[in-house]
Design an enzyme around this catalytic site. Structure first.
Site, mmCIF file in Angstrom:
data_model
loop_
_atom_site.group_PDB
_atom_site.id
_atom_site.type_symbol
_atom_site.label_atom_id
_atom_site.label_comp_id
_atom_site.label_asym_id
_atom_site.label_seq_id
_atom_site.Cartn_x
_atom_site.Cartn_y
_atom_site.Cartn_z
ATOM 1 N N GLY A 11 0.708 -1.340 -0.032
ATOM 2 C CA GLY A 11 -0.085 0.030 0.105
ATOM 3 C C GLY A 11 0.605 1.261 0.067
ATOM 4 O O GLY A 11 0.433 2.288 0.400
ATOM 5 N N ASN A 13 1.471 3.073 -2.618
ATOM 6 C CA ASN A 13 0.984 4.156 -3.535
ATOM 7 C C ASN A 13 -0.391 4.470 -2.837
ATOM 8 O O ASN A 13 -0.800 5.675 -2.851
ATOM 9 C CB ASN A 13 0.336 3.326 -4.873
ATOM 10 C CG ASN A 13 1.776 3.265 -5.654
ATOM 11 O OD1 ASN A 13 2.001 4.362 -6.184
ATOM 12 N ND2 ASN A 13 2.121 2.069 -5.887
ATOM 13 N N MET A 89 -4.056 -6.344 -7.107
ATOM 14 C CA MET A 89 -3.273 -7.428 -7.962
ATOM 15 C C MET A 89 -4.146 -8.414 -8.659
ATOM 16 O O MET A 89 -3.929 -9.621 -8.947
ATOM 17 C CB MET A 89 -2.337 -8.160 -7.130
ATOM 18 C CG MET A 89 -1.238 -7.477 -6.513
ATOM 19 S SD MET A 89 -0.533 -6.143 -7.653
ATOM 20 C CE MET A 89 1.037 -7.200 -8.339
ATOM 21 N N ARG A 90 -5.424 -7.990 -8.967
ATOM 22 C CA ARG A 90 -6.550 -8.928 -9.611
ATOM 23 C C ARG A 90 -7.099 -8.131 -10.830
ATOM 24 O O ARG A 90 -7.007 -6.814 -10.904
ATOM 25 C CB ARG A 90 -7.598 -9.204 -8.721
ATOM 26 C CG ARG A 90 -7.190 -9.890 -7.538
ATOM 27 C CD ARG A 90 -8.190 -10.640 -6.641
ATOM 28 N NE ARG A 90 -7.616 -11.355 -5.607
ATOM 29 C CZ ARG A 90 -6.872 -12.578 -5.609
ATOM 30 N NH1 ARG A 90 -6.950 -13.107 -6.882
ATOM 31 N NH2 ARG A 90 -6.460 -13.154 -4.819
ATOM 32 N N ASN A 106 -5.355 2.810 -13.027
ATOM 33 C CA ASN A 106 -4.453 1.650 -12.611
ATOM 34 C C ASN A 106 -3.152 2.243 -12.637
ATOM 35 O O ASN A 106 -2.771 3.039 -13.594
ATOM 36 C CB ASN A 106 -4.641 0.613 -13.224
ATOM 37 C CG ASN A 106 -3.595 -0.763 -12.799
ATOM 38 O OD1 ASN A 106 -3.661 -0.884 -11.545
ATOM 39 N ND2 ASN A 106 -2.809 -1.269 -13.368
ATOM 40 N N HIS A 108 0.637 0.822 -12.938
ATOM 41 C CA HIS A 108 1.697 -0.431 -13.396
ATOM 42 C C HIS A 108 3.060 0.094 -13.401
ATOM 43 O O HIS A 108 3.562 1.078 -14.007
ATOM 44 C CB HIS A 108 1.157 -0.827 -14.696
ATOM 45 C CG HIS A 108 1.862 -2.128 -14.972
ATOM 46 N ND1 HIS A 108 1.497 -3.209 -14.562
ATOM 47 C CD2 HIS A 108 2.734 -2.440 -15.941
ATOM 48 C CE1 HIS A 108 2.263 -4.355 -15.148
ATOM 49 N NE2 HIS A 108 3.195 -3.616 -15.838
HETATM 50 C C1 GAR Z 1 3.426 -1.264 -7.466
HETATM 51 O O1 GAR Z 1 4.715 -1.649 -7.762
HETATM 52 C C2 GAR Z 1 2.522 -1.334 -8.332
HETATM 53 O O2 GAR Z 1 2.769 -0.503 -9.674
HETATM 54 C C3 GAR Z 1 2.321 -2.673 -8.650
HETATM 55 O O3 GAR Z 1 2.243 -3.369 -7.509
HETATM 56 C C4 GAR Z 1 3.289 -2.631 -6.447
HETATM 57 C C5 GAR Z 1 2.084 -2.186 -5.483
HETATM 58 O O4 GAR Z 1 2.945 -1.595 -4.242
HETATM 59 N N1 GAR Z 1 0.930 -3.065 -9.311
HETATM 60 C C6 GAR Z 1 0.983 -3.912 -10.313
HETATM 61 O O5 GAR Z 1 1.925 -4.384 -10.600
HETATM 62 C C7 GAR Z 1 -0.368 -4.183 -11.062
HETATM 63 N N2 GAR Z 1 -0.288 -4.813 -12.128
HETATM 64 P P1 GAR Z 1 2.272 -0.655 -3.326
HETATM 65 O O6 GAR Z 1 1.388 -1.760 -2.620
HETATM 66 O O7 GAR Z 1 3.635 -0.514 -2.173
HETATM 67 O O8 GAR Z 1 1.658 0.480 -3.666
#
Ligand code: GAR
Length: 199
Positions: A11, A13, A89-90, A106, A108
């Site tokens: 979390g 972000n 992640m879904r 989103n 990425h």
């Molecule tokens: C981040 O790097 C985000 O971009 C990625 O998961 C991580 C979550 O970090 N998302 C994906 O890969 C989605 N396809 P966080 O939980 O610290 O925000």
């Protein structure tokens, strides 16, 4: 503007959004955080920030369809103007995408359309690109494929490991996501076919 964040894990972000709101850099109200994962650290972050957290444990459902029904119901209750996938992640189901068309974004960790899916940073490193980065995009029915709002790049260093690259990209993600939310609520984004025009 009411935003709802979906997060599956750490979390960071989500935290960056909270920090931007608290420092007056983002004029939105984060009315809820929903997670599919009961052990997501994002729950703790929500609690600390006084944001209602809803856990919809994906693995407690017999089918993805039933999970999605409850997820949509939880979203509807929160009346979001914008849904932000921040490390969710879904893949979202069609119904939710239809309900919030043009209102789901989103983040990425790659310069899409390169390296969609999981472990994007490691994919980039293994491929040997010299520039990597992150993308904020609108969500459509295909994974990591909707119209691109913003991208930020980082230079890949000769001695980078996937972890080192991930860390540098993450810093850019935190900036990009808040910037994209701001552009959205300032109504500066128009989707024209595949392109997002920023006015
Ligand atoms: C981040 O790097 C985000 O971009 C990625 O998961 C991580 C979550 O970090 N998302 C994906 O890969 C989605 N396809 P966080 O939980 O610290 O925000």
């Amino acid at each position: 503007m009411r935003i709802v964040v979906l997060a599956s894990g750490r979390g960071s972000n989500f935290q960056a959004i909270i920090d931007s709101i608290n420092t007056g850099n983002l004029f939105v109200s984060c009315v809820g955080m929903i997670t599919d994962n009961p052990s997501a650290y994002a729950i703790e972050r929500a609690r600390n920030a006084g944001i209602p957290a809803t856990v919809i444990d994906y693995h407690a459902y017999p089918s993805r369809l039933e999970y999605e029904v409850d997820l949509l119901a939880a979203l509807k209750e929160l009346l979001p103007d914008l849904v932000v996938l921040a490390g969710y992640m879904r893949i979202l189901g069609r119904e939710i995408i239809f309900e919030y068309k043009g209102r789901i974004i989103n983040i990425h960790p790659s310069l899409l359309p390169s390296f969609p899916g999981l472990h994007a940073q490691a994919q980039a490193l293994a491929y040997g690109v010299k520039v990597a980065g992150c993308t904020v995009h609108f969500v459509d029915e295909e994974m990591d494929a909707g119209p691109i709002i913003l991208q930020r790049s980082v230079v890949v260093k000769e001695d980078d490991t996937a972890d080192m690259l991930e860390e540098r990209i993450l810093k850019e993600e935190h900036i990009a996501l808040s910037n994209a939310i701001r552009l959205f609520y300032e109504k500066k984004l128009t989707i024209c076919d595949r392109r997002v025009v920023i006015s």
